[in-house]
Write a protein that holds these residues in place. Structure first.
Motif, PDB file in Angstrom:
ATOM      1  N   LEU A   1      14.024 110.248  -3.291  1.00  0.00           N
ATOM      2  CA  LEU A   1      13.140 110.527  -2.172  1.00  0.00           C
ATOM      3  C   LEU A   1      13.224 111.983  -1.740  1.00  0.00           C
ATOM      4  O   LEU A   1      12.545 112.826  -2.284  1.00  0.00           O
ATOM      5  N   ASN A   2      14.066 112.279  -0.798  1.00  0.00           N
ATOM      6  CA  ASN A   2      14.140 113.621  -0.229  1.00  0.00           C
ATOM      7  C   ASN A   2      15.430 114.318  -0.616  1.00  0.00           C
ATOM      8  O   ASN A   2      16.503 113.745  -0.496  1.00  0.00           O
ATOM      9  N   ARG A   3      15.306 115.565  -1.046  1.00  0.00           N
ATOM     10  CA  ARG A   3      16.508 116.360  -1.327  1.00  0.00           C
ATOM     11  C   ARG A   3      17.104 116.809   0.004  1.00  0.00           C
ATOM     12  O   ARG A   3      16.383 117.295   0.883  1.00  0.00           O
TER      13      ARG A   3
ATOM     14  N   VAL B   1      16.445 101.046  -6.415  1.00  0.00           N
ATOM     15  CA  VAL B   1      17.145 101.760  -5.352  1.00  0.00           C
ATOM     16  C   VAL B   1      16.293 102.943  -4.919  1.00  0.00           C
ATOM     17  O   VAL B   1      15.813 103.710  -5.748  1.00  0.00           O
ATOM     18  N   PHE B   2      16.108 103.066  -3.627  1.00  0.00           N
ATOM     19  CA  PHE B   2      15.432 104.213  -3.031  1.00  0.00           C
ATOM     20  C   PHE B   2      16.509 105.051  -2.370  1.00  0.00           C
ATOM     21  O   PHE B   2      17.332 104.522  -1.617  1.00  0.00           O
ATOM     22  N   THR B   3      16.523 106.351  -2.639  1.00  0.00           N
ATOM     23  CA  THR B   3      17.606 107.151  -2.086  1.00  0.00           C
ATOM     24  C   THR B   3      17.241 108.624  -1.933  1.00  0.00           C
ATOM     25  O   THR B   3      16.512 109.184  -2.754  1.00  0.00           O
ATOM     26  N   ASP B   4      17.776 109.206  -0.869  1.00  0.00           N
ATOM     27  CA  ASP B   4      17.775 110.658  -0.751  1.00  0.00           C
ATOM     28  C   ASP B   4      18.865 111.167  -1.696  1.00  0.00           C
ATOM     29  O   ASP B   4      19.708 110.393  -2.165  1.00  0.00           O
ATOM     30  N   TYR B   5      18.878 112.449  -1.945  1.00  0.00           N
ATOM     31  CA  TYR B   5      19.852 112.996  -2.882  1.00  0.00           C
ATOM     32  C   TYR B   5      20.203 114.429  -2.502  1.00  0.00           C
ATOM     33  O   TYR B   5      19.524 115.052  -1.691  1.00  0.00           O
ATOM     34  N   THR B   6      21.297 114.904  -3.082  1.00  0.00           N
ATOM     35  CA  THR B   6      21.747 116.280  -2.876  1.00  0.00           C
ATOM     36  C   THR B   6      21.827 116.958  -4.243  1.00  0.00           C
ATOM     37  O   THR B   6      21.555 116.333  -5.271  1.00  0.00           O
ATOM     38  N   ALA B   7      22.265 118.188  -4.251  1.00  0.00           N
ATOM     39  CA  ALA B   7      22.466 118.911  -5.508  1.00  0.00           C
ATOM     40  C   ALA B   7      23.746 118.462  -6.215  1.00  0.00           C
ATOM     41  O   ALA B   7      24.060 118.959  -7.286  1.00  0.00           O
TER      42      ALA B   7
ATOM     43  N   THR C   1      22.024 113.821   6.929  1.00  0.00           N
ATOM     44  CA  THR C   1      22.127 112.385   6.727  1.00  0.00           C
ATOM     45  C   THR C   1      21.325 111.981   5.497  1.00  0.00           C
ATOM     46  O   THR C   1      20.182 112.400   5.332  1.00  0.00           O
ATOM     47  N   LEU C   2      21.959 111.177   4.673  1.00  0.00           N
ATOM     48  CA  LEU C   2      21.302 110.648   3.485  1.00  0.00           C
ATOM     49  C   LEU C   2      20.928 109.192   3.735  1.00  0.00           C
ATOM     50  O   LEU C   2      21.727 108.434   4.276  1.00  0.00           O
ATOM     51  N   HIS C   3      19.749 108.820   3.326  1.00  0.00           N
ATOM     52  CA  HIS C   3      19.289 107.441   3.479  1.00  0.00           C
ATOM     53  C   HIS C   3      19.102 106.827   2.098  1.00  0.00           C
ATOM     54  O   HIS C   3      18.577 107.485   1.194  1.00  0.00           O
ATOM     55  N   SER C   4      19.513 105.581   1.962  1.00  0.00           N
ATOM     56  CA  SER C   4      19.272 104.843   0.729  1.00  0.00           C
ATOM     57  C   SER C   4      19.103 103.380   1.079  1.00  0.00           C
ATOM     58  O   SER C   4      19.619 102.916   2.094  1.00  0.00           O
ATOM     59  N   TRP C   5      18.375 102.668   0.239  1.00  0.00           N
ATOM     60  CA  TRP C   5      18.190 101.242   0.472  1.00  0.00           C
ATOM     61  C   TRP C   5      17.710 100.562  -0.802  1.00  0.00           C
ATOM     62  O   TRP C   5      17.238 101.212  -1.737  1.00  0.00           O
ATOM     63  N   ALA C   6      17.863  99.258  -0.807  1.00  0.00           N
ATOM     64  CA  ALA C   6      17.371  98.399  -1.874  1.00  0.00           C
ATOM     65  C   ALA C   6      16.638  97.234  -1.204  1.00  0.00           C
ATOM     66  O   ALA C   6      16.927  96.890  -0.056  1.00  0.00           O
ATOM     67  N   LEU C   7      15.702  96.659  -1.914  1.00  0.00           N
ATOM     68  CA  LEU C   7      14.916  95.546  -1.387  1.00  0.00           C
ATOM     69  C   LEU C   7      15.079  94.331  -2.282  1.00  0.00           C
ATOM     70  O   LEU C   7      15.011  94.457  -3.505  1.00  0.00           O
ATOM     71  N   THR C   8      15.243  93.165  -1.682  1.00  0.00           N
ATOM     72  CA  THR C   8      15.352  91.958  -2.496  1.00  0.00           C
ATOM     73  C   THR C   8      14.046  91.676  -3.236  1.00  0.00           C
ATOM     74  O   THR C   8      14.051  91.047  -4.289  1.00  0.00           O
TER      75      THR C   8
END
Length: 162
Positions: free
Chosen positions: A12-14, A33-39, A20-27
């Motif tokens: 998602l967003n770098r 997996v949806f997730t923010d990320y860093t370098a 704050t990093l956000h991540s989630w999964a949906l049943t």
């Protein structure tokens, strides 16, 4: 765990390490997996492990036809509030796995990610320890011994190393 329970990754967003990093999964989208990320790939791996852990636990509970009560709650140090057994166990499991990962990853990491992982590990060890008083009671609602034993072992590995 990642290949089976997080094979689809939606970045998602770098972010910077101090954001704050956000991540989630949906049943409804198993294994996604949806997730923010860093370098720093070590941080992405941590978040993927966290979400894959949720997916694994959902699959394990379904495979063993475990039904958890919705009206029984335990205090979750991660959210600072009472959570149903399902959410409490998910937090204990997922955060324990990420703590074990952070402990291992910091050994080979370098640069700014090292203090980040150290701080994360200390925080998770404290929160997991705070949850352990309720864990045995929460696990008593899980009818499958293999799941109870695995969660207990992983949480014990985190608390024992603190």
């Amino acid at each position: 765990m990642l290949t089976q329970h997080a094979p689809v990754i939606c970045l998602l967003n770098r972010r910077r390490l101090d954001e704050t990093l956000h991540s989630w999964a949906l049943t409804r989208l198993p294994g996604t997996v949806f997730t923010d990320y860093t370098a720093h790939p070590e941080v992405l791996a941590r978040d993927l492990i966290h979400e894959a852990a949720h997916n694994w636990l959902n699959d394990a509970l379904a495979a063993h036809d475990v039904r958890l009560p919705g009206d029984v709650t335990f205090f979750s140090p991660w959210r600072g509030t009472n959570r149903p057994v399902f959410g409490f166990l998910h937090a204990c499991w997922a955060f324990s796995l990420t703590a074990l990962y952070a402990r291992q990853a910091r050994r080979s990491a370098s640069g700014a990610v090292v203090p980040f992982l150290d701080a994360y590990l200390r925080q998770q060890q404290s929160q997991v320890a705070d949850a352990t008083d309720s864990l045995a009671n929460a696990l008593s609602y899980v009818s499958a011994s293999v799941i109870r034993e695995r969660i207990s072992r992983v949480v014990g590995d985190v608390v024992g190393a603190a």
